[in-house]
Design a protein around this motif. Structure first.
Motif, PDB file in Angstrom:
ATOM      1  N   SER A  49       0.723  -1.126   0.061  1.00  0.00           N
ATOM      2  CA  SER A  49      -0.021   0.179   0.081  1.00  0.00           C
ATOM      3  C   SER A  49       0.867   1.192   0.131  1.00  0.00           C
ATOM      4  CB  SER A  49      -0.979   0.035   1.261  1.00  0.00           C
ATOM      5  OG  SER A  49      -0.252  -0.146   2.514  1.00  0.00           O
ATOM      6  N   ALA A  50       1.875   1.259   0.591  1.00  0.00           N
ATOM      7  CA  ALA A  50       2.857   2.426   0.678  1.00  0.00           C
ATOM      8  C   ALA A  50       3.371   2.756  -0.993  1.00  0.00           C
ATOM      9  CB  ALA A  50       4.182   2.001   1.371  1.00  0.00           C
ATOM     10  N   PHE A  51       3.731   1.809  -1.646  1.00  0.00           N
ATOM     11  CA  PHE A  51       4.008   1.842  -3.176  1.00  0.00           C
ATOM     12  C   PHE A  51       2.886   2.241  -3.998  1.00  0.00           C
ATOM     13  CE2 PHE A  51       6.873  -1.188  -1.418  1.00  0.00           C
ATOM     14  CZ  PHE A  51       8.103  -0.616  -1.639  1.00  0.00           C
ATOM     15  N   ILE A  52       1.805   1.848  -3.564  1.00  0.00           N
ATOM     16  CA  ILE A  52       0.365   2.133  -4.447  1.00  0.00           C
ATOM     17  C   ILE A  52      -0.104   3.279  -4.025  1.00  0.00           C
ATOM     18  CG2 ILE A  52      -2.211   1.420  -4.725  1.00  0.00           C
ATOM     19  CD1 ILE A  52      -1.215  -1.438  -3.843  1.00  0.00           C
ATOM     20  N   ASN A  53       0.063   4.116  -3.085  1.00  0.00           N
ATOM     21  CA  ASN A  53      -0.402   5.245  -2.614  1.00  0.00           C
ATOM     22  C   ASN A  53       0.617   6.204  -2.565  1.00  0.00           C
ATOM     23  OD1 ASN A  53      -3.246   4.918  -1.740  1.00  0.00           O
ATOM     24  ND2 ASN A  53      -2.239   3.096  -0.347  1.00  0.00           N
ATOM     25  N   GLU A  54       1.822   5.923  -3.120  1.00  0.00           N
ATOM     26  CA  GLU A  54       3.065   6.989  -3.251  1.00  0.00           C
ATOM     27  C   GLU A  54       3.379   7.406  -1.968  1.00  0.00           C
ATOM     28  OE1 GLU A  54       2.632   9.562  -6.809  1.00  0.00           O
ATOM     29  OE2 GLU A  54       0.757   8.391  -7.401  1.00  0.00           O
ATOM     30  N   TYR A  55       3.491   6.745  -0.977  1.00  0.00           N
ATOM     31  CA  TYR A  55       4.107   7.131   0.422  1.00  0.00           C
ATOM     32  C   TYR A  55       5.627   7.567   0.208  1.00  0.00           C
ATOM     33  CZ  TYR A  55       5.771   6.607   5.069  1.00  0.00           C
ATOM     34  OH  TYR A  55       6.368   6.775   6.444  1.00  0.00           O
ATOM     35  N   HIS A  56       5.702   8.682   0.831  1.00  0.00           N
ATOM     36  CA  HIS A  56       7.152   9.275   0.771  1.00  0.00           C
ATOM     37  C   HIS A  56       7.751   9.396   2.392  1.00  0.00           C
ATOM     38  CE1 HIS A  56       7.199  10.290  -3.293  1.00  0.00           C
ATOM     39  NE2 HIS A  56       5.900  10.786  -3.287  1.00  0.00           N
ATOM     40  N   THR A  57       9.004   9.312   2.579  1.00  0.00           N
ATOM     41  CA  THR A  57       9.667   9.599   3.716  1.00  0.00           C
ATOM     42  C   THR A  57      11.039  10.044   3.525  1.00  0.00           C
ATOM     43  OG1 THR A  57      10.172   8.762   6.129  1.00  0.00           O
ATOM     44  CG2 THR A  57      10.038   7.119   4.161  1.00  0.00           C
ATOM     45  N   SER A  58      11.457  10.627   4.371  1.00  0.00           N
ATOM     46  CA  SER A  58      12.885  11.074   4.459  1.00  0.00           C
ATOM     47  C   SER A  58      13.919  10.134   5.075  1.00  0.00           C
ATOM     48  CB  SER A  58      13.460  12.619   4.930  1.00  0.00           C
ATOM     49  OG  SER A  58      12.778  12.641   5.994  1.00  0.00           O
ATOM     50  N   ASN A  59      13.253   9.122   5.857  1.00  0.00           N
ATOM     51  CA  ASN A  59      13.754   7.926   6.597  1.00  0.00           C
ATOM     52  C   ASN A  59      14.220   6.882   5.793  1.00  0.00           C
ATOM     53  OD1 ASN A  59      13.347   9.287   9.142  1.00  0.00           O
ATOM     54  ND2 ASN A  59      11.307   9.038   9.066  1.00  0.00           N
ATOM     55  N   ASP A  60      15.045   6.155   6.323  1.00  0.00           N
ATOM     56  CA  ASP A  60      15.534   4.986   5.656  1.00  0.00           C
ATOM     57  C   ASP A  60      14.252   3.883   5.478  1.00  0.00           C
ATOM     58  OD1 ASP A  60      18.331   5.795   5.616  1.00  0.00           O
ATOM     59  OD2 ASP A  60      18.645   4.304   7.343  1.00  0.00           O
ATOM     60  N   THR A  61      14.331   3.354   4.200  1.00  0.00           N
ATOM     61  CA  THR A  61      13.310   2.387   3.916  1.00  0.00           C
ATOM     62  C   THR A  61      13.661   1.069   3.764  1.00  0.00           C
ATOM     63  OG1 THR A  61      13.323   3.042   1.719  1.00  0.00           O
ATOM     64  CG2 THR A  61      11.755   4.212   3.182  1.00  0.00           C
ATOM     65  N   ALA A  62      12.769   0.227   3.968  1.00  0.00           N
ATOM     66  CA  ALA A  62      12.985  -1.310   3.758  1.00  0.00           C
ATOM     67  C   ALA A  62      11.735  -2.098   3.360  1.00  0.00           C
ATOM     68  CB  ALA A  62      13.755  -2.161   4.976  1.00  0.00           C
ATOM     69  N   THR A  63      11.913  -3.126   2.667  1.00  0.00           N
ATOM     70  CA  THR A  63      10.672  -4.042   2.509  1.00  0.00           C
ATOM     71  C   THR A  63      11.226  -5.571   2.043  1.00  0.00           C
ATOM     72  OG1 THR A  63       8.425  -4.192   1.209  1.00  0.00           O
ATOM     73  CG2 THR A  63      10.586  -3.586  -0.070  1.00  0.00           C
ATOM     74  N   ILE A  64      10.360  -6.432   1.507  1.00  0.00           N
ATOM     75  CA  ILE A  64      10.665  -7.587   1.496  1.00  0.00           C
ATOM     76  C   ILE A  64      10.468  -7.971  -0.233  1.00  0.00           C
ATOM     77  CG2 ILE A  64      10.177  -8.471   3.767  1.00  0.00           C
ATOM     78  CD1 ILE A  64       7.538  -9.616   2.601  1.00  0.00           C
ATOM     79  N   PRO A  65      11.058  -8.893  -0.883  1.00  0.00           N
ATOM     80  CA  PRO A  65      10.829  -9.275  -2.277  1.00  0.00           C
ATOM     81  C   PRO A  65       9.467  -9.471  -2.525  1.00  0.00           C
ATOM     82  CG  PRO A  65      12.836 -10.031  -1.457  1.00  0.00           C
ATOM     83  CD  PRO A  65      12.346  -9.794  -0.141  1.00  0.00           C
ATOM     84  N   MET A  66       8.704 -10.110  -1.567  1.00  0.00           N
ATOM     85  CA  MET A  66       7.497 -10.543  -1.945  1.00  0.00           C
ATOM     86  C   MET A  66       6.650  -9.564  -2.431  1.00  0.00           C
ATOM     87  SD  MET A  66       7.348 -13.608   0.644  1.00  0.00           S
ATOM     88  CE  MET A  66       5.656 -14.452   0.362  1.00  0.00           C
TER      89      MET A  66
END
Length: 154
Positions: free
Chosen positions: A7-24
């Motif tokens: 949902s973060a990618f779908i809703n164009e979420y932005h942050t200046s903090n470090d980000t992570a996710t999983i391949p799935m």
């Protein structure tokens, strides 16, 4: 560290903090969202794969809250990754928020309101009406299917 759900990618979420996710998560995305994922990965987003022990711990917590049946494998692994990274889970998924709260994992919502309280769901037999604390495939009394029930409606 902010751990991003689809949902973060779908809703164009932005942050200046470090980000992570999983391949799935990438596998769940389509169209523009895939490009956002790839762009963020190219810009340094951490790709994390949680270990099986942590993943099983999240499954146990989800079983205890009654959310396991509505969580995908991706959802479970995202909560596990957030737990391992001591991060903040970025999601609009209520079941993920509920399990994250049980594990004391911080959550940030995107487009919807977050949960008001953590719930331990009940399961009610559709045949005889008996209630159970944990999910089973069928009622052990009459054999009918069980449905998830909000405990505050008891």
């Amino acid at each position: 560290m902010y751990v991003l759900d689809s949902s973060a990618f779908i809703n164009e979420y932005h942050t200046s903090n470090d980000t992570a996710t999983i391949p799935m998560v990438r596998e769940e995305l389509e169209g523009e969202s895939v490009y956002r994922y790839d762009a963020m990965e190219g810009a340094g987003m951490h790709i994390h794969i949680p270990d099986s022990e942590t993943t099983e711990r999240v499954r146990r917590a989800a079983r205890e809250t009654g959310d396991l049946s509505v969580l995908s494998d991706t959802d479970v692994r995202l909560v596990a990754a957030t737990f391992e990274l001591d991060g903040t889970l970025v999601t609009d998924d209520y079941a993920m928020q509920n399990v994250a709260e049980k594990l004391n994992v911080a959550v940030e919502v995107i487009a919807r309101d977050g949960i008001d309280e953590r719930r331990d769901w009940l399961f009610q037999c559709q045949g005889c009406g008996r209630e159970f604390d944990e999910q089973k495939d069928r009622c052990p009394i009459c054999g009918s299917p069980l449905s998830r029930k909000n405990p505050s409606n008891s």
